[in-house]
Write an enzyme that holds these catalytic residues in place. Sequence first.
Site, mmCIF file in Angstrom:
data_model
loop_
_atom_site.group_PDB
_atom_site.id
_atom_site.type_symbol
_atom_site.label_atom_id
_atom_site.label_comp_id
_atom_site.label_asym_id
_atom_site.label_seq_id
_atom_site.Cartn_x
_atom_site.Cartn_y
_atom_site.Cartn_z
ATOM 1 N N ARG A 176 0.846 -1.211 0.000
ATOM 2 C CA ARG A 176 0.000 0.000 0.000
ATOM 3 C C ARG A 176 0.871 1.246 0.000
ATOM 4 O O ARG A 176 0.685 2.151 -0.802
ATOM 5 C CB ARG A 176 -0.923 -0.005 1.216
ATOM 6 N N ASP A 205 -0.409 -6.380 -3.454
ATOM 7 C CA ASP A 205 -1.832 -6.141 -3.204
ATOM 8 C C ASP A 205 -2.405 -5.385 -4.405
ATOM 9 O O ASP A 205 -1.700 -5.182 -5.405
ATOM 10 C CB ASP A 205 -2.051 -5.375 -1.884
ATOM 11 N N HIS A 275 -6.978 -9.478 -3.816
ATOM 12 C CA HIS A 275 -5.961 -8.464 -3.506
ATOM 13 C C HIS A 275 -4.857 -8.505 -4.554
ATOM 14 O O HIS A 275 -3.666 -8.457 -4.235
ATOM 15 C CB HIS A 275 -5.395 -8.668 -2.094
ATOM 16 N N ASP A 338 -7.372 -14.030 1.476
ATOM 17 C CA ASP A 338 -8.410 -13.292 2.203
ATOM 18 C C ASP A 338 -9.234 -12.435 1.252
ATOM 19 O O ASP A 338 -8.782 -12.073 0.165
ATOM 20 C CB ASP A 338 -7.774 -12.379 3.269
ATOM 21 N N GLU A 339 -10.446 -12.139 1.691
ATOM 22 C CA GLU A 339 -11.302 -11.120 1.070
ATOM 23 C C GLU A 339 -11.353 -11.243 -0.458
ATOM 24 O O GLU A 339 -10.896 -10.359 -1.174
ATOM 25 C CB GLU A 339 -10.804 -9.724 1.479
ATOM 26 N N TRP A 405 -7.076 -14.302 11.384
ATOM 27 C CA TRP A 405 -7.095 -12.843 11.601
ATOM 28 C C TRP A 405 -8.472 -12.299 11.953
ATOM 29 O O TRP A 405 -8.591 -11.280 12.608
ATOM 30 C CB TRP A 405 -6.533 -12.106 10.380
ATOM 31 N N TYR A 430 -3.486 -5.974 15.266
ATOM 32 C CA TYR A 430 -3.318 -5.080 14.116
ATOM 33 C C TYR A 430 -2.788 -3.726 14.596
ATOM 34 O O TYR A 430 -3.532 -2.900 15.122
ATOM 35 C CB TYR A 430 -4.643 -4.937 13.347
ATOM 36 N N PHE A 431 -1.518 -3.525 14.359
ATOM 37 C CA PHE A 431 -0.872 -2.309 14.868
ATOM 38 C C PHE A 431 -1.202 -1.076 14.018
ATOM 39 O O PHE A 431 -0.836 0.035 14.386
ATOM 40 C CB PHE A 431 0.651 -2.502 14.942
ATOM 41 N N TRP A 478 -0.501 -2.876 8.500
ATOM 42 C CA TRP A 478 -1.026 -2.568 7.165
ATOM 43 C C TRP A 478 -0.756 -1.094 6.896
ATOM 44 O O TRP A 478 -0.976 -0.249 7.765
ATOM 45 C CB TRP A 478 -2.523 -2.888 7.120
ATOM 46 N N GLU A 480 -1.856 1.315 4.567
ATOM 47 C CA GLU A 480 -2.669 2.299 3.837
ATOM 48 C C GLU A 480 -2.404 3.720 4.332
ATOM 49 O O GLU A 480 -2.304 4.665 3.558
ATOM 50 C CB GLU A 480 -4.163 2.011 3.998
HETATM 51 C C1 ACM Z 1 -6.590 -8.973 6.289
HETATM 52 O O1 ACM Z 1 -6.472 -8.098 7.164
HETATM 53 N N1 ACM Z 1 -7.403 -8.770 5.256
HETATM 54 C C2 ACM Z 1 -5.850 -10.209 6.361
#
Ligand code: ACM
Length: 542
Positions: A176, A205, A275, A338-339, A405, A430-431, A478, A480
């Site tokens: 990201r 991603d 992703h 995922d997703e 997760w 998740y930091f 993450w 972003e």
């Molecule tokens: C995730 O946070 N989509 C693994």
Amino acid sequence: MRMAPVLVFMFGIWSVAAAQQADPCVIPRPASVEMCEGTFTLDPHTTILVDPGHPELNRIGRWLADFLRYATGYRLTVDSSPAPDAAGTTILLRLADTETGLGEEGYRLTVAANRVTVCGRRPAGVFYGAQTFRQLLPPEIEGSQPVTGVAWTVPCVRIEDRPRFRWRGMHLDVARHFHDKEFVKRYIDYIAAYKINVFHLYLTDDQGWRIEIKKYPRLTEIGAWRKGTGKHCFDGRGDQERYGGYFTQDGIREIVDYARERFITVVPGISMPGHSQAALAAYPELSSTGGPFEVWTGWGISKEVMDPGKEEVFRFVEGVLDEVTELFPGRYIHCGGDEVPRDRWKESPYAQERMKAEGLKSEDELQSYFTKRVERFLTSKGRLLVGWDEIIAGGLAPNAVVMSWRGTNGGITAARAGHDVVMVPNRETYFNFMQHAERKGPGATGYLPLMKVYHLEPTRGMTAEEAKHVLGSQACLWSEYLPTSADVEYLLFPRMFAMAEVVWSPANLREDEDFLRRVPVGLARLKRAGVNYYDGNEYFPK
Ligand code: ACM
């Protein structure tokens, strides 16, 4: 009074000196500490002695000498036999195969007035013992310039220590927002100092593909660049500036070697089949519709995913993984999962045909078909596929490791079925979630204070038998809303202290008050090293 230490930490009332008068402020807390009388003092004539015939010990000795040189200005000798006229103090690094009690990563650190001994059964243990010795020295040792007027004194102590979990991980998303090789190496140094041994380097991603793949050059020619920095995400302003970057294969090798020398395995994160819009921008034929696509400039979940109805998708994935497995020698390859929205597959003649031909009753089963084929390919290369817990739906691939997760249910289900799992329930790991309760606006997608991380129990809700499948845990960053390295550091610390302790220290030694006594000392070290961190005040990234 549980609040008191929190306030003490926030306002820094508990001084570093006061904290150090109790047990040494080592993070993660060692399994056993016995304080002894006296002190050891480092001086310019201290020799680092290493067992002869072990190049890895020599390397650890040189690493320690290099580290100690910055702040002390001493150029310590690293030798494998004492000089005949040696009269000064020594730091002895040794291996003892017979010390089975120390396990593969444990160590014994004995500090006496004239000699420090770090003993491990394996080099990793010696390295961890050296890291503990580092934390026994005053915080000034972390500075990059020689400091005068500091006595480099360490209390005499006997520490025996070994980790609780095998997977002590930290993750960094460089897709990201790209973080370059120099920062990634610094990140590796940060995590190595706290005995983290897995670095999950998240490389691809929708918003960027960050690893050179020789067979598919457009992945980085096209997939590594987007129209928009995302840097102004905090105030909602967009821009059209070309943004991107990637690691060459030489760069990846350098990162992997750097990590290996610090006993860290790099687990590459390559997202599939979702992703993956950056890959589709480069190779639109891997999608259901054929595109065209752009590397995405939004955040969230893109509907554009690889189509497992197409054989060329498997040729592509295998071609990429051929190179990835060459570059990353570790056992585990993280393949996302995922997703994955089903929208395109529902309308795709390729996907629907595959489902008919393979007798798959749902799109969940189609994703499971995809994962099983990729997993079989990795297994044939002697590797293990790791996937987010979505890979359970439709049937889990036989050797897959599940990274749980979306809470803990996925991990518990997989462990019950005999799969190894890594527990990363997002609300506790998740930091990228904020450390400050008051933070509002973009980026503030969650709130994760220090002590919530500290209270994570990776085997919670499991029977003893299921818990045996828990490899460990990790925190995820993450990116972003993390355009700069200062942003990453700010979200990392001090929460990484808590994660390190969750995965390393015996569960019965996790005590809020004792941890909060040690946190300010850890922060004082970071301050000396010039590292950004959360200090209880809200921080507005620039
Ligand atoms: C995730 O946070 N989509 C693994």
